[in-house]
Design a protein around this motif. Structure first.
Motif, PDB file in Angstrom:
ATOM      1  N   TYR A 236      52.241  54.081  65.148  1.00 36.81           N
ATOM      2  CA  TYR A 236      53.687  54.272  65.067  1.00 36.81           C
ATOM      3  C   TYR A 236      54.237  55.329  66.017  1.00 36.81           C
TER       4      TYR A 236
ATOM      5  N   VAL B  22      54.852  59.816  55.104  1.00 39.11           N
ATOM      6  CA  VAL B  22      56.291  59.704  55.355  1.00 39.11           C
ATOM      7  C   VAL B  22      56.608  58.458  56.174  1.00 39.11           C
ATOM      8  N   ARG B  23      55.653  58.028  56.996  1.00 42.91           N
ATOM      9  CA  ARG B  23      55.864  56.824  57.794  1.00 42.91           C
ATOM     10  C   ARG B  23      56.006  55.591  56.913  1.00 42.91           C
TER      11      ARG B  23
ATOM     12  N   ASP C 200      59.379  55.538  55.366  1.00 40.28           N
ATOM     13  CA  ASP C 200      60.351  55.144  56.386  1.00 40.28           C
ATOM     14  C   ASP C 200      60.349  53.638  56.608  1.00 40.28           C
ATOM     15  N   GLU C 201      59.157  53.070  56.657  1.00 47.45           N
ATOM     16  CA  GLU C 201      59.059  51.631  56.892  1.00 47.45           C
ATOM     17  C   GLU C 201      59.702  50.834  55.761  1.00 47.45           C
TER      18      GLU C 201
ATOM     19  N   ASP D  32      63.479  51.112  56.354  1.00 46.97           N
ATOM     20  CA  ASP D  32      63.980  50.717  57.677  1.00 46.97           C
ATOM     21  C   ASP D  32      63.594  49.306  58.098  1.00 46.97           C
TER      22      ASP D  32
ATOM     23  N   MET E 108      65.037  59.321  51.331  1.00 47.06           N
ATOM     24  CA  MET E 108      64.686  57.915  51.555  1.00 47.06           C
ATOM     25  C   MET E 108      65.544  57.005  50.668  1.00 47.06           C
TER      26      MET E 108
ATOM     27  N   ASP F  13      68.909  56.290  52.085  1.00 49.43           N
ATOM     28  CA  ASP F  13      68.949  55.259  53.120  1.00 49.43           C
ATOM     29  C   ASP F  13      69.142  53.856  52.554  1.00 49.43           C
TER      30      ASP F  13
ATOM     31  N   SER G 256      64.779  64.470  54.780  1.00 46.26           N
ATOM     32  CA  SER G 256      64.105  63.559  55.704  1.00 46.26           C
ATOM     33  C   SER G 256      63.325  64.275  56.797  1.00 46.26           C
TER      34      SER G 256
ATOM     35  N   GLN H 283      65.239  65.565  63.984  1.00 45.61           N
ATOM     36  CA  GLN H 283      65.927  64.482  63.295  1.00 45.61           C
ATOM     37  C   GLN H 283      67.247  64.125  63.976  1.00 45.61           C
TER      38      GLN H 283
ATOM     39  N   ASN I 178      66.575  62.117  66.883  1.00 42.32           N
ATOM     40  CA  ASN I 178      66.276  60.757  66.417  1.00 42.32           C
ATOM     41  C   ASN I 178      67.557  59.979  66.105  1.00 42.32           C
TER      42      ASN I 178
ATOM     43  N   ASP J 132      70.373  51.921  64.034  1.00 43.87           N
ATOM     44  CA  ASP J 132      70.935  52.448  62.777  1.00 43.87           C
ATOM     45  C   ASP J 132      72.299  51.826  62.494  1.00 43.87           C
TER      46      ASP J 132
END
Length: 278
Positions: free
Chosen positions: A20, A46-47, A50-51, A54, A110, A113, A131, A166, A169, A177
């Protein structure tokens, strides 16, 4: 034989990081070997969260995130998980006495989101806290290896660096986004009217945070200093590229740093680190 599963779990977290993020993978490789696995464990954890929020558009994200949260705290209580990423994470949390409040704060962001939120200043700060800033604090627990005084001394810098990362990002990912996920994080900013003046105001804020964060990087223990500095250099390079890009292009194109450029940065950063950084 349990050690075999422990080792495999860290390897899977490491591979998750490599798949990633080239930038963070190279940064972690610049850390002392003794602290690499715990950082891989945090990134892997955390990945995955996020997945869920997202990427898993064809699934019930709320259900998946709720299950992930439940499994996280079950793993911490049971001191084991059959999910290798969760297993390496719970072991890291226990070994370095990472405050569970940081995990709750991360998962709260999270969950944000998954909602349609019009971000004001307070909600924006809360999202960034969960985050990014608390993830920096999780890593700082590892960097300071249980030294509470050092952790408290470096805490503001770690949070500031996480915030800067962040916000970069947010600018980098603005296209996806906004156009795909329907999100806009910057408070009181209508993306339909996002222009160079608004972009410059955000960039000024990020620039100030990077300056403060660099002071903290200089104070880190030798075991983590170069690795964090390298991640900082990657993000500064990305940030400078974003600054040179128009607001219109930012909305319609994800800004990237090539892998070749990342390797070049790694080499130049090492020379700079050895000759003039300290």
């Amino acid at each position: 034989m349990k050690k075999l599963f422990d080792d495999l779990s860290y390897k899977i977290s490491r591979e998750t990081t490599r798949q990633y993020s080239t930038s963070f993978s190279l940064g972690i490789m610049a850390l002392s070997p003794k602290i690499r696995n715990p950082i891989y464990a945090i990134y892997g954890y955390v990945r995955l969260a996020d997945e869920i929020v997202d990427s898993f558009h064809d699934h019930d994200k709320q259900k998946l995130l709720s299950k992930y949260k439940e499994e996280t705290f079950c793993a911490l209580e049971d001191k084991i998980s059959l999910n290798p990423v969760l297993h390496s994470f719970q072991e890291t949390v226990r070994q370095y006495k990472i405050d569970h409040a940081l995990i709750h704060q991360f998962l709260k962001s999270m969950e944000m989101d998954l909602q349609k939120i019009d971000y004001n200043s307070d909600l924006y700060k809360e999202y960034i806290l969960g985050s990014a800033e608390v993830v920096g604090l999780m890593c700082l627990h590892i960097f300071t290896e249980g030294n509470i005084d050092e952790f408290e001394r470096l805490k503001p810098y770690a949070m500031t660096l996480g915030s800067a990362f962040q916000k970069v990002n947010f600018l980098r990912d603005m296209k996806d986004d906004y156009q795909i996920l329907g999100r806009s994080y910057f408070p009181n900013v209508d993306i339909s009217y996002f222009d160079n003046a608004v972009k410059a105001q955000i960039e000024k804020e990020i620039e100030e945070e990077f300056k403060i964060a660099l002071e903290g990087i200089r104070k880190l223990p030798p075991s983590s200093r170069f690795g964090v500095y390298l991640a900082y250099r990657y993000y500064i390079s990305l940030f400078r590229k974003i600054k040179k890009t128009s607001a219109t292009k930012i909305i319609n194109q994800r800004i990237r740093i090539s892998n070749g450029r990342k390797l070049s940065l790694m080499m130049s950063s090492y020379v700079q680190y050895k000759t003039s950084f300290l």
